[in-house]
Design a protein around this motif. Structure first.
Motif, PDB file in Angstrom:
ATOM      1  N   VAL A  76       0.839  -1.190   0.000  1.00 52.65           N
ATOM      2  CA  VAL A  76       0.000   0.000   0.000  1.00 52.65           C
ATOM      3  C   VAL A  76       0.878   1.247   0.000  1.00 52.65           C
ATOM      4  CG1 VAL A  76      -1.888  -1.215   1.168  1.00 52.65           C
ATOM      5  CG2 VAL A  76      -0.218   0.055   2.535  1.00 52.65           C
ATOM      6  N   ILE A  77       0.315   2.330  -0.462  1.00 52.66           N
ATOM      7  CA  ILE A  77       0.985   3.629  -0.462  1.00 52.66           C
ATOM      8  C   ILE A  77       0.261   4.519   0.540  1.00 52.66           C
ATOM      9  CG2 ILE A  77       1.529   5.705  -1.812  1.00 52.66           C
ATOM     10  CD1 ILE A  77       3.118   3.267  -2.700  1.00 52.66           C
ATOM     11  N   ILE A  78       1.022   5.144   1.426  1.00 53.19           N
ATOM     12  CA  ILE A  78       0.447   6.097   2.378  1.00 53.19           C
ATOM     13  C   ILE A  78       0.956   7.481   2.012  1.00 53.19           C
ATOM     14  CG2 ILE A  78       0.229   6.807   4.784  1.00 53.19           C
ATOM     15  CD1 ILE A  78       0.713   3.842   5.550  1.00 53.19           C
ATOM     16  N   LYS A  79       0.023   8.357   1.670  1.00 52.65           N
ATOM     17  CA  LYS A  79       0.344   9.749   1.371  1.00 52.65           C
ATOM     18  C   LYS A  79      -0.056  10.579   2.591  1.00 52.65           C
ATOM     19  CE  LYS A  79      -0.282   9.230  -3.574  1.00 52.65           C
ATOM     20  NZ  LYS A  79      -0.932   9.725  -4.797  1.00 52.65           N
ATOM     21  N   SER A  80       0.896  11.350   3.099  1.00 48.87           N
ATOM     22  CA  SER A  80       0.674  12.151   4.298  1.00 48.87           C
ATOM     23  C   SER A  80       0.961  13.600   3.985  1.00 48.87           C
ATOM     24  CB  SER A  80       1.607  11.682   5.422  1.00 48.87           C
ATOM     25  OG  SER A  80       1.439  10.305   5.670  1.00 48.87           O
ATOM     26  N   GLU A  81       0.127  14.492   4.518  1.00 44.57           N
ATOM     27  CA  GLU A  81       0.350  15.917   4.288  1.00 44.57           C
ATOM     28  C   GLU A  81      -0.093  16.739   5.496  1.00 44.57           C
ATOM     29  OE1 GLU A  81      -1.976  17.586   1.104  1.00 44.57           O
ATOM     30  OE2 GLU A  81      -3.722  16.403   1.663  1.00 44.57           O
ATOM     31  N   ILE A  82       0.632  17.817   5.722  1.00 46.96           N
ATOM     32  CA  ILE A  82       0.224  18.803   6.718  1.00 46.96           C
ATOM     33  C   ILE A  82      -0.995  19.512   6.145  1.00 46.96           C
ATOM     34  CG2 ILE A  82       0.904  20.890   7.970  1.00 46.96           C
ATOM     35  CD1 ILE A  82       2.622  18.539   8.825  1.00 46.96           C
ATOM     36  N   THR A  83      -2.048  19.666   6.951  1.00 46.25           N
ATOM     37  CA  THR A  83      -3.262  20.318   6.455  1.00 46.25           C
ATOM     38  C   THR A  83      -3.461  21.707   7.038  1.00 46.25           C
ATOM     39  OG1 THR A  83      -4.578  19.226   8.165  1.00 46.25           O
ATOM     40  CG2 THR A  83      -4.461  18.148   5.989  1.00 46.25           C
ATOM     41  N   ASP A  84      -2.983  21.934   8.237  1.00 43.37           N
ATOM     42  CA  ASP A  84      -3.088  23.260   8.843  1.00 43.37           C
ATOM     43  C   ASP A  84      -2.026  23.385   9.931  1.00 43.37           C
ATOM     44  OD1 ASP A  84      -4.668  22.860  11.668  1.00 43.37           O
ATOM     45  OD2 ASP A  84      -5.418  21.465  10.150  1.00 43.37           O
ATOM     46  N   PHE A  90      -1.119  21.373  14.907  1.00 42.50           N
ATOM     47  CA  PHE A  90      -1.149  21.207  13.453  1.00 42.50           C
ATOM     48  C   PHE A  90      -1.962  19.982  13.106  1.00 42.50           C
ATOM     49  CE2 PHE A  90       2.592  19.111  15.104  1.00 42.50           C
ATOM     50  CZ  PHE A  90       2.653  17.903  14.443  1.00 42.50           C
ATOM     51  N   GLY A  91      -2.440  19.965  11.878  1.00 46.89           N
ATOM     52  CA  GLY A  91      -3.230  18.846  11.384  1.00 46.89           C
ATOM     53  C   GLY A  91      -2.470  18.085  10.307  1.00 46.89           C
ATOM     54  N   ILE A  92      -2.775  16.802  10.219  1.00 40.47           N
ATOM     55  CA  ILE A  92      -2.192  15.928   9.195  1.00 40.47           C
ATOM     56  C   ILE A  92      -3.316  15.080   8.613  1.00 40.47           C
ATOM     57  CG2 ILE A  92      -0.604  14.008   8.731  1.00 40.47           C
ATOM     58  CD1 ILE A  92       1.111  14.975  11.027  1.00 40.47           C
ATOM     59  N   ARG A  93      -3.245  14.854   7.302  1.00 32.87           N
ATOM     60  CA  ARG A  93      -4.152  13.902   6.647  1.00 32.87           C
ATOM     61  C   ARG A  93      -3.303  12.788   6.050  1.00 32.87           C
ATOM     62  NH1 ARG A  93      -7.505  16.772   3.328  1.00 32.87           N
ATOM     63  NH2 ARG A  93      -5.830  16.988   1.823  1.00 32.87           N
ATOM     64  N   HIS A  94      -3.698  11.554   6.351  1.00 38.11           N
ATOM     65  CA  HIS A  94      -3.069  10.374   5.757  1.00 38.11           C
ATOM     66  C   HIS A  94      -4.101   9.724   4.842  1.00 38.11           C
ATOM     67  CE1 HIS A  94       0.152  10.564   8.760  1.00 38.11           C
ATOM     68  NE2 HIS A  94      -0.774  10.640   9.685  1.00 38.11           N
ATOM     69  N   GLN A  95      -3.661   9.344   3.659  1.00 37.69           N
ATOM     70  CA  GLN A  95      -4.511   8.594   2.746  1.00 37.69           C
ATOM     71  C   GLN A  95      -3.755   7.329   2.363  1.00 37.69           C
ATOM     72  OE1 GLN A  95      -5.089  11.807  -0.149  1.00 37.69           O
ATOM     73  NE2 GLN A  95      -7.280  11.638   0.295  1.00 37.69           N
ATOM     74  N   LEU A  96      -4.369   6.176   2.639  1.00 33.71           N
ATOM     75  CA  LEU A  96      -3.770   4.888   2.319  1.00 33.71           C
ATOM     76  C   LEU A  96      -4.441   4.364   1.064  1.00 33.71           C
ATOM     77  CD1 LEU A  96      -2.792   2.080   4.695  1.00 33.71           C
ATOM     78  CD2 LEU A  96      -4.230   1.522   2.736  1.00 33.71           C
ATOM     79  N   PHE A  97      -3.615   4.125   0.044  1.00 33.32           N
ATOM     80  CA  PHE A  97      -4.100   3.625  -1.242  1.00 33.32           C
ATOM     81  C   PHE A  97      -3.676   2.177  -1.422  1.00 33.32           C
ATOM     82  CE2 PHE A  97      -3.941   8.166  -1.693  1.00 33.32           C
ATOM     83  CZ  PHE A  97      -5.078   8.467  -2.430  1.00 33.32           C
ATOM     84  N   ASN A  98      -4.602   1.359  -1.880  1.00 33.53           N
ATOM     85  CA  ASN A  98      -4.330  -0.049  -2.162  1.00 33.53           C
ATOM     86  C   ASN A  98      -4.794  -0.311  -3.589  1.00 33.53           C
ATOM     87  OD1 ASN A  98      -4.068  -2.803  -2.273  1.00 33.53           O
ATOM     88  ND2 ASN A  98      -5.009  -3.173  -0.285  1.00 33.53           N
TER      89      ASN A  98
END
Length: 138
Positions: A76-84, A90-98
């Motif tokens: 899987v690929i996990i994309k992580s980014e600072i959101t605020d 601070f905020g982070i969003r993680h999106q796991l792609f399969n």
């Protein structure tokens, strides 16, 4: 905002008897992805603790949505980014792609923290250089 991507292979120990990832394991994946995001910025937790004398960035809120199961052996690929970025949080969003499909999305709210003179954990402003890196495009 700064972002990072990493690949994770689902291991046997990540799965439940139905051969799918046991949901708490996703939170461990995302916590490690937050560490990887900071390392990609050039700030390891060891640096934060030893050089800056701060504790790090404890979690104060997390939420996830599960869209598609992942199984033993999946890459899987996990994309992580600072959101605020706030003064101390601070905020982070993680999106796991399969297989190219969004399988899990997680949001985190974290607080920059240190110990005060009495040894009590408390929030403190995010250091300026780290704040600048968080706001940059990684």
């Amino acid at each position: 905002m700064f972002n990072n991507e990493r690949q994770v292979q689902i291991e046997w120990g990540d799965c439940d008897p139905a051969d799918i990832v046991f949901y708490p394991r996703y939170f461990a994946f995302f916590d490690a992805s937050t560490g990887a995001l900071f390392e990609a910025m050039g700030y390891t937790l060891r640096h934060i603790r030893d050089e800056l004398k701060d504790v790090g960035f404890p979690m104060v809120d997390t939420r996830s949505q599960f869209f598609k199961p992942s199984k033993f052996g999946d890459k899987v690929i996990i994309k992580s980014e600072i959101t605020d970025v706030g003064r101390a949080s601070f905020g982070i969003r993680h999106q796991l792609f399969n297989g190219g499909h969004l399988a899990v999305e997680c949001t985190e709210k974290r607080v920059w923290a240190c110990h005060n003179a009495e040894g009590v954990l408390k929030a403190k402003p995010i250091p300026d250089d780290i704040r600048a890196k968080m706001l940059s495009h990684g």
